[in-house]
Design a protein around this motif. Sequence first.
Motif, PDB file in Angstrom:
ATOM      1  N   ASP A   1      -5.336   8.011  -2.935  1.00 14.87           N
ATOM      2  CA  ASP A   1      -6.701   6.833  -3.118  1.00 14.87           C
ATOM      3  C   ASP A   1      -6.713   6.181  -1.846  1.00 14.87           C
ATOM      4  OD1 ASP A   1      -7.652   7.653  -5.715  1.00 14.87           O
ATOM      5  OD2 ASP A   1      -6.475   6.008  -6.599  1.00 14.87           O
ATOM      6  N   HIS A   2      -5.568   5.745  -1.429  1.00 20.65           N
ATOM      7  CA  HIS A   2      -5.454   4.943  -0.075  1.00 20.65           C
ATOM      8  C   HIS A   2      -5.955   5.704   1.035  1.00 20.65           C
ATOM      9  CE1 HIS A   2      -3.643   2.386   3.073  1.00 20.65           C
ATOM     10  NE2 HIS A   2      -4.242   1.261   2.371  1.00 20.65           N
TER      11      HIS A   2
ATOM     12  N   ASN B   1      -0.723   9.317  -7.183  1.00 21.70           N
ATOM     13  CA  ASN B   1      -2.222   9.030  -7.126  1.00 21.70           C
ATOM     14  C   ASN B   1      -2.782   8.008  -6.287  1.00 21.70           C
ATOM     15  OD1 ASN B   1      -3.113  11.331  -8.737  1.00 21.70           O
ATOM     16  ND2 ASN B   1      -2.114  10.267 -10.530  1.00 21.70           N
ATOM     17  N   TYR B   2      -1.992   6.781  -6.212  1.00 21.06           N
ATOM     18  CA  TYR B   2      -2.531   5.715  -5.434  1.00 21.06           C
ATOM     19  C   TYR B   2      -2.615   5.969  -4.080  1.00 21.06           C
ATOM     20  CZ  TYR B   2      -2.563   1.529  -3.087  1.00 21.06           C
ATOM     21  OH  TYR B   2      -3.039   0.198  -2.202  1.00 21.06           O
TER      22      TYR B   2
ATOM     23  N   ILE C   1      -1.421  -1.834  -4.453  1.00 16.95           N
ATOM     24  CA  ILE C   1      -1.254  -1.363  -5.753  1.00 16.95           C
ATOM     25  C   ILE C   1      -0.697  -2.360  -6.739  1.00 16.95           C
ATOM     26  CG2 ILE C   1       1.228  -0.934  -4.967  1.00 16.95           C
ATOM     27  CD1 ILE C   1       1.146   1.769  -6.471  1.00 16.95           C
TER      28      ILE C   1
ATOM     29  N   ASN D   1      -9.243   6.266   1.058  1.00 14.51           N
ATOM     30  CA  ASN D   1     -10.279   4.971   1.105  1.00 14.51           C
ATOM     31  C   ASN D   1      -9.221   3.874   1.767  1.00 14.51           C
ATOM     32  OD1 ASN D   1     -11.819   2.837   1.396  1.00 14.51           O
ATOM     33  ND2 ASN D   1     -12.197   2.634  -0.929  1.00 14.51           N
TER      34      ASN D   1
ATOM     35  N   TYR E   1       0.907  -1.123  -0.066  1.00 10.65           N
ATOM     36  CA  TYR E   1      -0.005  -0.127  -0.019  1.00 10.65           C
ATOM     37  C   TYR E   1       0.809   1.203  -0.008  1.00 10.65           C
ATOM     38  CZ  TYR E   1      -3.327  -3.463   1.372  1.00 10.65           C
ATOM     39  OH  TYR E   1      -4.196  -4.770   1.556  1.00 10.65           O
TER      40      TYR E   1
ATOM     41  N   ASN F   1      -9.449   1.071   2.495  1.00  7.44           N
ATOM     42  CA  ASN F   1      -9.817  -0.216   1.845  1.00  7.44           C
ATOM     43  C   ASN F   1      -9.621  -0.429   0.535  1.00  7.44           C
ATOM     44  OD1 ASN F   1     -11.205  -1.112   4.306  1.00  7.44           O
ATOM     45  ND2 ASN F   1     -13.202  -0.146   3.905  1.00  7.44           N
ATOM     46  N   THR F   2      -8.717   0.412  -0.124  1.00 10.25           N
ATOM     47  CA  THR F   2      -8.295   0.450  -1.494  1.00 10.25           C
ATOM     48  C   THR F   2      -7.455  -0.833  -1.505  1.00 10.25           C
ATOM     49  OG1 THR F   2      -8.467   2.834  -1.826  1.00 10.25           O
ATOM     50  CG2 THR F   2      -6.727   1.688  -3.270  1.00 10.25           C
ATOM     51  N   ALA F   3      -7.514  -1.478  -2.640  1.00 11.07           N
ATOM     52  CA  ALA F   3      -6.545  -2.803  -2.903  1.00 11.07           C
ATOM     53  C   ALA F   3      -5.368  -2.382  -2.850  1.00 11.07           C
ATOM     54  CB  ALA F   3      -7.317  -3.514  -4.373  1.00 11.07           C
TER      55      ALA F   3
END
Length: 449
Positions: free
Chosen positions: A321-322, A317-318, A331, A325, A286, A327-329
């Motif tokens: 997102d994390h 950007n990842y 990378i 959220n 992550y 719970n983001t999968a």
Amino acid sequence: MYDYDVLFIGSGHATWHGALKLVQAGKKVAFVDGDLIGGTCTNYGCDAKILLDAPFVFVNGLKRYKGIGIEKTPKICWEDLMKYKKQVIQPLPMALEKGIFAKAGMPVIHETARFEDAHTVIAGTKRITADKIVIGTGEHPVKRDIPGKEYIHDSRDFLDLAAFPQRVAFIGAGIISMEFASMAIELGAEVTVIHHNSRALKMYPAKYVDIVVKKMADEGVKFDFNESVERIDKVEDAFCITYQSGRSITVDYVMEATGREPNVDELDLANAGVAYSRRGIQVNAYLQTTTPNIYASGDVIDKRIPKLTPTATFESNYIADHILNPNTAPIQYPVIPNLVFTLPRIAQVGVSVDTALKDPEHYQVVSVPYGKTLLFEAKNEQYADFTFVFDMEHTLVGAAFLSDDAGMFVDLITLIINQKLTKQQLNQMIFAFPTESYGLISMVSGLLK
């Protein structure tokens, strides 16, 4: 209560794209950066290199038409080109800070950062706290520890040369040295590339590298392979480079590009419990460091993924997102194209040609002599060549290109690989003709399942 929701250390592509996404989601962010805003790529890396490189591409292309419409190719004036580079590049940090950053409400603290603890950074006389912290400090060039190391320049110095030297030595035959040597020889300099083994650009297909090396050698570049520098001595206004073999050469300028190391020494990462090594900061799937509220992004990470500007942007950007959220999968990186800006270019993406050739049970390699097959589209690049890698189901999984247009080719193929496009899907599209990209698509379409 923290000063900021997210604090970014560094202001390059590894940070500001994600910061903008967070601000748009209502988060309060800030940057700490003691160097130029925008980082290496914007100020003394990719942007400066591609700007300076453009005239060399034109001249290289015109030379291919000598005797068939072109009688005399123009000369490049480095001094004028450098003045233009400074006019374009120097305003960019201010444009970023006063433009995108200011409009988004993202302040910049112009200081070097160091950690006090996992939520606190000291920047000059300021003590700044944040819920989350993102480290995007990038890397710096490595300089070998030898007598005379003070005479060695790096890529940042080279890209700011006011006047071009007559005799230039490049230590290392990797991407940066080979790109700069391609430019230097066109300017009429005496160019020597010194490399500790017999293979330049070892990450790229040997058959393409050999063509580039031969072309550069034919133009006058001297390659001293299997040589290592032992010392550098100043001799009047020149520099004597002595090899471990005992041989020596005299030049006016020495540039080294043998590797880069992460910018972590001044961060006091131990205070925040962040683990790192000379290869970079350790992260999980992550992009969190060993201290979960602290992330790392871009070239400062210890990773096998190519350390490129688009990769840093993707990671930035990842991380945003994390943070928004949790719970983001984990990378998931798509296939990543990479390109060396020699003349001609070499590009590759996906499964490498060398890997595929060593594993014929799982891969099929198909070479297409693009320049000889479609010379009218290839701008008279007779040496231009494509290599495609397919799995056993004949799905495209990798490719390599040798051409001045290799960047455009590899981007198109990256789309095809990532989307796993089939022959039928490509045939349902209509592309502009006659273009270089049309020729590529026609070739690969005929090979797909």
